[in-house]
Design a protein around this motif. Structure first.
Motif, PDB file in Angstrom:
ATOM      1  N   GLU A   1       7.716  -0.528   5.047  1.00 22.62           N
ATOM      2  CA  GLU A   1       9.492  -0.477   4.502  1.00 22.62           C
ATOM      3  C   GLU A   1       9.595   1.451   4.237  1.00 22.62           C
ATOM      4  N   LYS A   2      10.261   0.892   3.359  1.00 26.53           N
ATOM      5  CA  LYS A   2      11.125   2.974   3.692  1.00 26.53           C
ATOM      6  C   LYS A   2      10.269   2.962   2.045  1.00 26.53           C
ATOM      7  N   GLY A   3      10.033   4.054   1.690  1.00 28.94           N
ATOM      8  CA  GLY A   3      10.016   4.343   0.606  1.00 28.94           C
ATOM      9  C   GLY A   3       9.002   4.004  -0.248  1.00 28.94           C
TER      10      GLY A   3
ATOM     11  N   SER B   1       0.713  -1.088   0.270  1.00 26.80           N
ATOM     12  CA  SER B   1       0.315  -0.405  -0.122  1.00 26.80           C
ATOM     13  C   SER B   1       1.015   1.078  -0.283  1.00 26.80           C
ATOM     14  N   PRO B   2       0.476   2.091  -0.276  1.00 23.73           N
ATOM     15  CA  PRO B   2       0.875   3.417  -0.246  1.00 23.73           C
ATOM     16  C   PRO B   2       1.433   3.795   1.465  1.00 23.73           C
ATOM     17  N   GLU B   3       0.724   2.845   2.189  1.00 25.05           N
ATOM     18  CA  GLU B   3       1.186   3.394   3.334  1.00 25.05           C
ATOM     19  C   GLU B   3       2.597   3.069   4.070  1.00 25.05           C
ATOM     20  N   GLN B   4       3.493   1.921   2.702  1.00 20.25           N
ATOM     21  CA  GLN B   4       4.597   1.849   3.227  1.00 20.25           C
ATOM     22  C   GLN B   4       4.393   0.775   3.469  1.00 20.25           C
ATOM     23  N   ARG B   5       3.277   0.032   4.050  1.00 20.97           N
ATOM     24  CA  ARG B   5       3.090  -1.589   4.495  1.00 20.97           C
ATOM     25  C   ARG B   5       3.373  -2.991   3.948  1.00 20.97           C
ATOM     26  N   ILE B   6       4.154  -3.854   4.096  1.00 20.61           N
ATOM     27  CA  ILE B   6       3.364  -4.774   3.152  1.00 20.61           C
ATOM     28  C   ILE B   6       2.529  -6.218   4.353  1.00 20.61           C
ATOM     29  N   ARG B   7       1.181  -6.430   3.906  1.00 22.19           N
ATOM     30  CA  ARG B   7       0.022  -6.808   4.852  1.00 22.19           C
ATOM     31  C   ARG B   7       0.712  -8.838   4.112  1.00 22.19           C
ATOM     32  N   VAL B   8       0.608  -9.734   4.830  1.00 23.11           N
ATOM     33  CA  VAL B   8       0.367 -10.489   3.910  1.00 23.11           C
ATOM     34  C   VAL B   8      -0.631 -11.025   5.191  1.00 23.11           C
TER      35      VAL B   8
ATOM     36  N   HIS C   1      13.955  -4.483  -3.315  1.00 23.15           N
ATOM     37  CA  HIS C   1      13.626  -5.764  -2.149  1.00 23.15           C
ATOM     38  C   HIS C   1      13.237  -6.661  -2.430  1.00 23.15           C
ATOM     39  N   LEU C   2      14.450  -8.193  -1.550  1.00 27.54           N
ATOM     40  CA  LEU C   2      14.037  -9.306  -1.477  1.00 27.54           C
ATOM     41  C   LEU C   2      13.698  -9.582   0.038  1.00 27.54           C
ATOM     42  N   TRP C   3      12.396 -10.060   0.085  1.00 29.12           N
ATOM     43  CA  TRP C   3      11.554 -10.411   1.140  1.00 29.12           C
ATOM     44  C   TRP C   3      12.142 -11.639   1.628  1.00 29.12           C
TER      45      TRP C   3
END
Length: 620
Positions: free
Chosen positions: A463-465, A437-444, A503-505
């Motif tokens: 995330e940053k950016g 999301s634009p809120e700089q979050r990755i949700r699983v 980025h590789l998570w």
């Protein structure tokens, strides 16, 4: 280009000056020396220098000393050797025994004075196989076990002793063993109850079945010995087939360090270091597809690898036939605005397209007919992905809706509100959905419960950016995230920190493990992809008109491929061809990339070396 970005009111791009490719310090392959970094190896070796050799190997400066031949190699071995000679000899003895060379193993033991097993372990093995349970138990304190493991081994021995007493119809002795020897060792009432019930077994076969026991024979005692050995430290007994395990590790490591190894079979040559050339690494344009009349924002291969779908700002979707040298298979028209994204269903009979006209369209790929239209989103559709059951899919938009659909109905199954959706991906195994999301979050999210009323997020990363896209690996464990330099990091970040990255998570370990750099990305949506056999590569576009191909394990740039004349918005690797990927660009074209070897074969088989232009395709 893959959907409008936040702040683009009408979904169109604000065109900047044409990207200029910096040639300062460039090598022959168009990659600057500073791009060829070893940041992926810094965690292991510090700030090591990385040199890409002609054979595709990666040499780490500092781990190799000057000198020639065996003398230099031996010097390095002694300098960096961290294992003890005793352990080395024990591993060789074990390997000889495994190969059936028992006499050679015994001779090595005599000559070296090193025993494979300690005297206590050998006595324990003998006592166990002979059924001398009291003696076996008395040897445990000599085996360097902690209290918990000692207790576990004692219970294994006592249980076998108890069962053999029952088998020999020594009921009174078995009951005494259970009451005075086993009960004081455990508080597991369920286990004690199950053992007590075994006293009622009428015969040996019933006893073996109820207790899940191999018996009082050699097999049963070998099983007891195996359970005990699993608790012993390596100083007492080497893990089974240790040399085989170490060699497999070494071969796997060599493959991971060979930048261009892209073969389907693993490297298995113990006599030569892993090496590879450019023969199986895509490095030049095989086909140039020029039928779209405006920017191409997204490409995706079908799951069977036979078709390529492209989405364009010209409001069309084109399906290209891979088997027919990328001739046009179908042109899908119906969107009123630019098409942002396409997605094949698991069996490739349907194709979804989402656009700036707020709609999702379902197409039958065989006929090109429009089957259904889905209209719920109130802003441009930014992401679509099929679930694992072939009929259901999810869509996302900046309207803060994540919607679960059934392809057979125009009404949504579930609408989840909360955050704007930049992009999403679903793992092939159907276990999880990953959303950015634009809120700089990755949700699983856990996929089996996505349509339930109380769907819960299983993991959240920050995330940053500005994140623009996400791609999940075939096994569902890893995720690639494009992070642009637009508004990246804090306001006090230095210029060197403000650079685009992929980025590789690791979703299992919940951590960022690699950063891929060298490309240019500001305010536009770029999409990267895994690729190659075992997904050993990462490939992505750039705003400087180059396609970047990285080595996944090291994050080293292998190629920066030229050919496009505009921003490269999307790349997709053919899931059935480890040496083929496609790139979509603002120059209105799609390039299909391959390597010289495959190109020569293709020309010989299909074109006899001649160039041709068909249906907007230039075959180079």
């Amino acid at each position: 280009m893959g959907g409008r970005r936040e702040g683009d009111a009408d979904g169109s791009k604000v065109h900047a000056e044409s990207a200029q490719i910096c040639t300062e310090c460039e090598g022959d392959d168009g990659v600057s020396e500073k791009d060829k970094t070893c940041m992926g190896l810094e965690n292991k070796y510090g700030a090591a220098d990385c040199v890409s050799a002609q054979n595709g190997q990666m040499r780490i400066a500092g781990l190799q000393e000057e000198g020639d031949g065996d003398d230099a190699a031996n010097g390095i071995l002694h300098k960096h050797q961290q294992f003890q000679n005793r352990d080395y000899i024990r591993i060789i003895i074990q390997a000889l025994e495994h190969l059936g060379c028992r006499q050679s193993a015994e001779m090595l033991e005599r000559e070296s004075g090193v025993r494979l097993r300690s005297e206590a372990v050998e006595e324990l093995e003998q006592a166990t196989l002979q059924g001398c349970w009291d003696k076996a138990e008395s040897l445990l304190p000599q085996l360097e076990l902690d209290d918990q493991k000692t207790l576990k081994c004692r219970l294994v021995i006592k249980r076998q002793k108890f069962l053999e007493m029952l088998r020999n119809e020594k009921i009174a002795e078995a009951m005494t063993c259970l009451r005075t020897e086993i009960t004081p060792l455990t508080e597991d009432s369920k286990m004690l109850h199950s053992l007590a019930c075994l006293i009622l077994c009428k015969d040996e076969s019933t006893l073996q079945k109820q207790a899940r026991w191999l018996g009082a024979n050699q097999a049963g005692r070998q099983d007891v010995l195996k359970q005990i050995e699993e608790e012993l430290p390596p100083s007492a007994i080497i893990p089974p087939r240790r040399l085989d395990y170490l060699l497999q590790q070494a071969l796997k490591y060599q493959m991971s360090q060979c930048l261009k190894y892209n073969r389907s079979e693993p490297w298995d040559n113990l006599l030569v270091d892993c090496h590879a050339s450019d023969d199986l690494v895509p490095n030049e344009t095989m086909y140039l597809l020029e039928l779209h009349k405006d920017e191409v924002w997204h490409v995706q291969f079908s799951n069977n690898g036979k078709f390529l779908a492209s989405a364009s700002k010209d409001k069309t979707v084109i399906i290209w036939s891979v088997d027919e040298q990328f001739n046009v298979y179908k042109i899908l028209k119906g969107h009123q605005q630019a098409v942002n994204i396409v997605a094949w269903n698991p069996d490739d009979r349907w194709l979804l397209s989402g656009g700036g006209d707020l709609t999702i369209k379902l197409w039958e790929t065989r006929t090109g007919n429009l089957l259904r239209e889905f209209k719920v989103h109130t802003e441009s559709v930014s992401a679509i992905a099929w679930l694992n059951d072939e009929d259901r899919f999810v869509s996302g938009s900046y309207d803060k809706k994540l919607i679960v659909w059934n392809a057979k109905s125009e009404e949504p199954e579930k609408i989840i509100t909360g955050e704007r959706v930049t992009d999403l991906a679903v793992s092939k195994d159907g276990r999880r959905l990953v959303m950015i999301s634009p809120e700089q979050r990755i949700r699983v999210y856990s996929l089996p419960h996505i349509a339930e009323a109380s769907m819960a997020t299983t993991m959240t990363f920050s995330e940053k950016g500005s994140m623009t896209s996400i791609c999940v690996s075939h096994d569902g464990r890893y995720a690639l995230v494009n992070v642009s330099s637009d508004d990246q990091y804090a306001s006090n970040a230095s210029p060197s920190e403000i650079q685009p990255e992929v980025h590789l998570w690791d979703l299992e370990e919940k951590k960022l493990i690699k950063r891929f750099r060298g490309h240019k990305q500001g305010r536009y949506v770029l999409r990267s992809s895994f690729g190659g056999n075992r997904e050993v590569f990462v490939v992505g576009g750039s705003e400087d008109c180059r396609v970047f191909l990285w080595h996944r394990d090291s994050a080293v740039v292998i190629h920066a491929l030229k050919g496009h004349s505009g921003t490269i918005n999307s790349v997709a690797w053919n899931p059935k061809d480890a040496v083929m990927f496609a790139s979509a660009s603002d120059d209105n074209t799609i390039r299909v990339w391959g390597c010289r070897t495959k190109k020569a074969e293709t020309k010989k088989e299909h074109m006899n070396g001649a160039s041709a232009v068909t249906n907007g395709i230039i075959k180079t």
